[in-house]
Write an enzyme that holds these catalytic residues in place. Structure first.
Site, mmCIF file in Angstrom:
data_model
loop_
_atom_site.group_PDB
_atom_site.id
_atom_site.type_symbol
_atom_site.label_atom_id
_atom_site.label_comp_id
_atom_site.label_asym_id
_atom_site.label_seq_id
_atom_site.Cartn_x
_atom_site.Cartn_y
_atom_site.Cartn_z
ATOM 1 N N ASN A 11 0.875 -1.171 0.000
ATOM 2 C CA ASN A 11 0.000 0.000 0.000
ATOM 3 C C ASN A 11 0.912 1.221 0.000
ATOM 4 O OD1 ASN A 11 -1.744 2.073 0.588
ATOM 5 N ND2 ASN A 11 -2.323 1.330 2.632
ATOM 6 N N GLU A 98 -6.998 4.366 7.774
ATOM 7 C CA GLU A 98 -6.834 5.803 7.511
ATOM 8 C C GLU A 98 -8.082 6.378 6.858
ATOM 9 O OE1 GLU A 98 -3.054 5.482 5.488
ATOM 10 O OE2 GLU A 98 -2.159 4.866 7.393
ATOM 11 N N SER A 213 3.271 -2.511 10.352
ATOM 12 C CA SER A 213 4.716 -2.566 10.634
ATOM 13 C C SER A 213 5.352 -3.909 10.283
ATOM 14 C CB SER A 213 4.985 -2.191 12.101
ATOM 15 O OG SER A 213 4.601 -0.846 12.339
HETATM 16 P P1 PGA Z 1 2.785 0.012 7.726
HETATM 17 O O1 PGA Z 1 1.339 0.253 7.086
HETATM 18 O O2 PGA Z 1 3.352 -1.248 7.122
HETATM 19 O O3 PGA Z 1 3.578 1.231 7.365
HETATM 20 O O4 PGA Z 1 2.590 -0.132 9.197
HETATM 21 C C1 PGA Z 1 0.458 -0.813 6.844
HETATM 22 C C2 PGA Z 1 -0.820 -0.311 6.228
HETATM 23 O O5 PGA Z 1 -1.244 0.813 6.524
HETATM 24 O O6 PGA Z 1 -1.452 -1.014 5.417
#
Ligand code: PGA
Length: 251
Positions: A11, A98, A213
């Site tokens: 993403n 988000e 993460s």
């Molecule tokens: P991140 O984001 O790997 O930066 O934690 C994951 C996501 O929002 O799909």
């Protein structure tokens, strides 16, 4: 990992210039051969055509981060799943935290967008997950239930088998603090048993990705869990070497 073919999805969120995104796509197309998982990248919608043309005859698929719940009409500023399909997308992320938190997407809107993706022949990646506050208040199960029930009620349990679910604990997204493999597996098993109670075949075939993460150094342990079928990767997906290393961990 199970009989379900692993999927590692990137993403890219609201990142990249036309140039940097093309460079990233080219690096992925060169490095992705020979991986035995599915790879997907989801650029910003204006970058999709460029990325798609670079990845066209490679194993890397292209998806979108969002879509309208409508197919066409007077909906200024929206992009529909029908259009994304025409531009070569295979998947659409729906219900990312988000979008829920910053753009007011309720579970009912997420369910309608999920239905729009399916209607256009695209695979929705439906994101669900709790905030830290909700987890600490003992609301994990009820949050997962509410987010998943809205989708199941809209599209029907059988169509869930044509979707991908992504469990993304909000407290793990972009924080550098992934859920432990055990914590993630516990929720993935909860999600699968919820599907199981409704339709065993759907529970068996629906991939459930973990997101939050994921990095090259924690991916293998997460992906070794019985109900974790790959990952939805944010930050680490913006670096070709890291993303490919995560793909390797899933292969
Ligand atoms: P991140 O984001 O790997 O930066 O934690 C994951 C996501 O929002 O799909």
């Amino acid at each position: 990992m199970s009989v379900r073919r692993p999927l590692v999805a990137g993403n890219w969120k609201l990142n990249g210039s036309r140039e940097s995104v093309k460079a990233l796509a080219s690096a992925l197309s060169a490095g992705a051969q020979g991986l035995s998982c599915d790879l997907l990248v989801c650029p910003v919608s204006v970058h999709i055509a460029d990325v798609q043309s670079l990845l066209e005859n490679t194993v890397v698929q292209v998806g979108a981060q969002n879509c309208s719940d409508e197919d066409a009409g007077a909906y200024t500023g929206e992009v529909s799943a029908v259009m994304l399909k025409e531009f070569g997308c295979s998947h659409i992320i729906t219900g990312h935290s988000e979008r829920r938190a910053l753009y007011g997407e309720t579970s009912s809107i997420v369910a309608k967008k999920t239905a729009a993706a399916l209607r256009s022949g695209l695979t929705p990646i439906v994101c669900i997950g709790e905030t830290l506050e909700q987890r600490q208040a003992g609301q994990l199960q009820s949050v997962i239930d509410e987010q998943l029930d809205a989708v199941i009620n809209e599209i029907g349990i059988e169509a869930v088998g044509d979707a991908v679910i992504a469990y993304e604990p909000v407290w793990a997204i972009g924080t550098g603090q992934s859920a432990s493999a055990e914590q993630a597996q516990e929720v993935h098993a909860m999600i699968r048993s919820k599907l199981q109670a409704l339709d065993a075949a759907v529970a068996e075939k629906t991939p459930i990705l973990y997101g939050g993460s994921v990095k090259p150094d924690n991916a293998a342990e997460l992906f070794s869990q019985a109900d974790i079928d790959g990952g939805l990767i944010g930050g680490a997906a913006l670096d070709a070497a890291s993303f490919l290393a995560i793909g390797k961990a899933a292969s």
